[in-house]
Design a protein around this motif. Structure first.
Motif, PDB file in Angstrom:
ATOM      1  N   HIS A 253       8.941   1.357  -7.744  1.00 18.06           N
ATOM      2  CA  HIS A 253       8.499   0.212  -6.778  1.00 18.06           C
ATOM      3  C   HIS A 253       7.001   0.154  -6.600  1.00 18.06           C
ATOM      4  N   ARG A 254       6.131   1.187  -6.797  1.00 13.05           N
ATOM      5  CA  ARG A 254       4.969   0.892  -6.971  1.00 13.05           C
ATOM      6  C   ARG A 254       4.470   0.066  -8.102  1.00 13.05           C
ATOM      7  N   GLU A 255       4.931   0.201  -9.276  1.00 14.65           N
ATOM      8  CA  GLU A 255       4.456  -0.539 -10.441  1.00 14.65           C
ATOM      9  C   GLU A 255       5.222  -2.121  -9.928  1.00 14.65           C
ATOM     10  N   LEU A 256       6.306  -2.040  -9.626  1.00 20.66           N
ATOM     11  CA  LEU A 256       6.822  -3.544  -9.309  1.00 20.66           C
ATOM     12  C   LEU A 256       5.973  -4.109  -8.372  1.00 20.66           C
ATOM     13  N   SER A 257       5.343  -3.576  -7.408  1.00 19.56           N
ATOM     14  CA  SER A 257       4.463  -4.326  -6.621  1.00 19.56           C
ATOM     15  C   SER A 257       3.113  -4.936  -7.292  1.00 19.56           C
ATOM     16  N   MET A 258       2.806  -4.354  -8.259  1.00 15.67           N
ATOM     17  CA  MET A 258       1.659  -4.921  -9.122  1.00 15.67           C
ATOM     18  C   MET A 258       2.318  -5.818  -9.950  1.00 15.67           C
ATOM     19  N   ALA A 259       3.416  -5.658 -10.696  1.00 16.20           N
ATOM     20  CA  ALA A 259       3.666  -6.321 -11.760  1.00 16.20           C
ATOM     21  C   ALA A 259       4.495  -7.716 -11.408  1.00 16.20           C
ATOM     22  N   LEU A 260       5.174  -7.461 -10.439  1.00 12.59           N
ATOM     23  CA  LEU A 260       6.132  -8.991 -10.074  1.00 12.59           C
ATOM     24  C   LEU A 260       5.024 -10.044  -9.550  1.00 12.59           C
ATOM     25  N   PRO A 261       4.018  -9.630  -8.471  1.00  8.05           N
ATOM     26  CA  PRO A 261       2.992 -10.544  -8.091  1.00  8.05           C
ATOM     27  C   PRO A 261       2.419 -11.134  -9.248  1.00  8.05           C
ATOM     28  N   GLU A 262       2.185 -10.409 -10.067  1.00  7.92           N
ATOM     29  CA  GLU A 262       1.209 -11.173 -11.378  1.00  7.92           C
ATOM     30  C   GLU A 262       2.210 -11.745 -12.020  1.00  7.92           C
ATOM     31  N   GLU A 263       3.307 -11.676 -12.396  1.00  6.75           N
ATOM     32  CA  GLU A 263       4.426 -12.336 -13.325  1.00  6.75           C
ATOM     33  C   GLU A 263       4.745 -13.705 -12.458  1.00  6.75           C
ATOM     34  N   THR A 264       4.755 -13.641 -11.038  1.00  2.59           N
ATOM     35  CA  THR A 264       5.364 -14.627 -10.551  1.00  2.59           C
ATOM     36  C   THR A 264       4.733 -15.362  -9.474  1.00  2.59           C
ATOM     37  N   GLY A 265       3.628 -14.851  -9.015  1.00  2.30           N
ATOM     38  CA  GLY A 265       2.834 -15.274  -7.933  1.00  2.30           C
ATOM     39  C   GLY A 265       3.421 -14.967  -6.655  1.00  2.30           C
ATOM     40  N   ILE A 266       4.467 -14.105  -6.581  1.00  5.52           N
ATOM     41  CA  ILE A 266       5.123 -14.013  -5.279  1.00  5.52           C
ATOM     42  C   ILE A 266       4.615 -12.550  -4.854  1.00  5.52           C
ATOM     43  N   ASP A 267       4.150 -12.559  -3.640  1.00  3.76           N
ATOM     44  CA  ASP A 267       3.737 -11.189  -2.918  1.00  3.76           C
ATOM     45  C   ASP A 267       4.976 -10.885  -2.334  1.00  3.76           C
ATOM     46  N   HIS A 268       5.455  -9.487  -2.651  1.00  4.06           N
ATOM     47  CA  HIS A 268       6.732  -9.197  -1.842  1.00  4.06           C
ATOM     48  C   HIS A 268       6.497  -8.043  -0.616  1.00  4.06           C
ATOM     49  N   GLY A 269       5.121  -8.019  -0.182  1.00  6.35           N
ATOM     50  CA  GLY A 269       4.846  -7.491   0.938  1.00  6.35           C
ATOM     51  C   GLY A 269       4.837  -5.732   0.940  1.00  6.35           C
ATOM     52  N   PHE A 270       4.719  -5.433  -0.201  1.00  2.30           N
ATOM     53  CA  PHE A 270       4.807  -3.810  -0.186  1.00  2.30           C
ATOM     54  C   PHE A 270       3.635  -3.333   0.431  1.00  2.30           C
ATOM     55  N   GLN A 271       3.737  -2.071   1.009  1.00  2.00           N
ATOM     56  CA  GLN A 271       2.564  -1.566   1.757  1.00  2.00           C
ATOM     57  C   GLN A 271       3.035  -0.161   1.996  1.00  2.00           C
ATOM     58  N   GLU A 272       1.980   0.799   1.747  1.00  2.00           N
ATOM     59  CA  GLU A 272       2.496   2.230   2.062  1.00  2.00           C
ATOM     60  C   GLU A 272       2.203   2.512   3.627  1.00  2.00           C
ATOM     61  N   SER A 273       3.249   2.501   4.413  1.00  2.40           N
ATOM     62  CA  SER A 273       3.057   2.439   5.820  1.00  2.40           C
ATOM     63  C   SER A 273       3.136   3.842   6.253  1.00  2.40           C
ATOM     64  N   PRO A 274       2.385   4.113   7.490  1.00  2.00           N
ATOM     65  CA  PRO A 274       2.923   5.456   8.052  1.00  2.00           C
ATOM     66  C   PRO A 274       4.041   5.286   8.868  1.00  2.00           C
TER      67      PRO A 274
END
Ligand SMILES: Cc1cc2nc3c(=O)[nH]c(=O)nc-3n(C[C@H](O)[C@H](O)[C@H](O)COP(=O)(O)OP(=O)(O)OC[C@H]3O[C@@H](n4cnc5c(N)ncnc54)[C@H](O)[C@@H]3O)c2cc1C
Length: 391
Positions: free
Chosen positions: A74-95
């Motif tokens: 998931h952490r890799e996808l949170s970097m790769a997918l926005p780069e590949e598509t321009g879509i931010d899917h809102g991944f964040q490390e939440s407490p």
């Protein structure tokens, strides 16, 4: 049949499992068609809570072994997918805060904390005096809480959409239509493609059934049991407080003695979840569920009653009798695969499932230990009168 209706791999279902498998296959140069009856992410993948808690399967070693690997992906996808598509899917490390009202709750949390520490996950104990500073949304008097610093959240609709969009950039395509069966070659061990409701056929070298809670109908197609059933879950959305309306939500929270949780999101409103209802394929929302969810979490936070309710959704979890998904080759088939039944954790486990399926279909070996998830076990979990033997 035109070239557009032929692929190396046909994936039935454009939920998170189907779209991420398409992504990894297409990225490896394999031609994929995803066949979707409705729209991309129209099932639970579009309206889930999007919480990636690493601790949901702590009593199941087979799933726990896959949990942190899936989070890394998931952490890799949170970097790769926005780069590949321009879509931010809102991944964040939440407490996330797990609260206890009672001494019994405290002792349960302490023992749970010790188990997590043994797995290498250190959590901080928060005293009643500090709790309201850490999360001002907690208005109840509690006995203590455990703070976990990284339980990521994301928007699963955007994740699924961006996985499909990236797949299309790598050559995959989506066909809209309902699959009603497998096209066979007579021997029953190989599928030639899928039969569509409108009478057409799509040819494919392999077929993956990733139809979420609808995967159970595939039992008739493969000729062996596939006991995946729907469980309705409803969520309520709470808008972030406007200026002067009170503090922002700083972390997700729940109480060990009660159901219900509040999840902090980055791109969408925060969610209160969720119900577990056995009502077949009915995806309606109910006022009873809304009231029940708010009352459950109000025991910890009266702020839920003053927050603006911005929405309510209902969607269907795909449930299996033993709580594990079916991931692997369908029994007695050479080229038909199943990836379904992830219940409350389909978003969390989607990347590891999709990687294993892409490896298995593309290279003939999953390269990840998924034998405990094999669809072969379905035969012993389903009784002839249609009742799951484990429930
Ligand atoms: C209220 C709720 C909250 C949740 N929260 C979380 C969470 O916080 N974290 C987490 O990890 N998981 C969560 N989940 C679970 C997660 O949403 C699911 O496990 C996951 O979305 C399942 O994905 P899927 O791709 O298997 O199925 P789906 O998303 O259901 O997709 C299946 C697709 O197949 C299509 N389809 C079905 N039949 C056919 C056919 N015959 N032909 C063509 N297409 C077909 C459907 O239209 C659908 O689009 C939650 C679930 C619910 C209900």
């Amino acid at each position: 049949m035109t070239d557009e209706s032929t692929a190396d791999v046909l994936i039935v279902g454009a939920g998170v499992i189907g779209c991420l498998t398409a992504y990894y296959l297409a990225k490896a140069g394999i031609k994929v068609i995803v066949v979707e009856a409705d729209a991309v992410a129209s099932g639970a993948s579009g309206t889930s809570g999007g919480w990636l808690t690493p601790y949901s399967h702590t009593n199941d070693p087979a799933m726990l072994a896959l949990s942190s690997k899936s989070l890394s992906l998931h952490r890799e996808l949170s970097m790769a997918l926005p780069e590949e598509t321009g879509i931010d899917h809102g991944f964040q490390e939440s407490p996330y805060l797990r609260c206890a009202f009672t001494e019994y709750g405290i002792s349960e949390l302490r023992s749970w904390q010790a188990d997590r520490a043994a797995e290498g996950n250190v959590m901080e104990w928060i005293s009643p005096a500090d709790i309201k500073q850490i999360n001002p949304w907690i208005t109840a008097e509690i006995s203590g809480a455990l703070l976990s610093n990284s339980e990521p959240t994301l928007d699963s609709y955007r994740l699924t959409l961006s996985a499909m969009e990236a797949s299309e950039k790598y050559g995959a395509s989506v066909v809209t239509g309902r699959v009603v069966g497998l096209t066979r070659d007579g021997s029953n061990s190989r599928a030639l493609g899928v039969d569509m409701e409108d009478g057409s056929r799509i040819a494919g070298g392999a077929v993956l059934l990733a139809m979420g809670p609808w995967t159970g109908i595939g039992a008739a197609w493969i000729g062996s049991p596939l006991p995946v059933t729907p469980q309705r879950g409803q969520l309520v959305y709470l808008a972030a407080p406007a200026a002067g309306e009170g503090p922002e939500l700083s972390s997700g929270f729940s109480a060990i003695e009660r159901s219900g949780s509040v999840i902090k999101k980055r791109l969408t409103d925060n969610t209160v979840g969720s119900t577990r209802e056995h009502v077949g394929f009915d995806r309606s929302t109910t006022t009873e569920a809304r009231d029940q969810l708010l009352i459950q979490v109000a025991a910890l936070s009266e702020r839920v009653f003053s927050a603006r309710i911005s929405g309510q959704t209902a969607c269907l979890r795909p449930i299996t009798p033993d709580g594990r998904p079916y991931v692997g080759r369908a029994p007695d088939w050479d080229n038909v695969y199943v990836a379904a039944g992830h219940a409350s954790e389909g978003i969390h486990y989607a990347p590891i499932t999709a990687t294993a399926m892409a490896n298995l279909i593309g290279d003939g070996t999953a390269k990840i230990e998924i034998s405990a998830l094999s669809p072969e076990r379905a035969g012993s979990q389903w009784s002839a009168d249609g009742n799951n033997t484990d429930q």
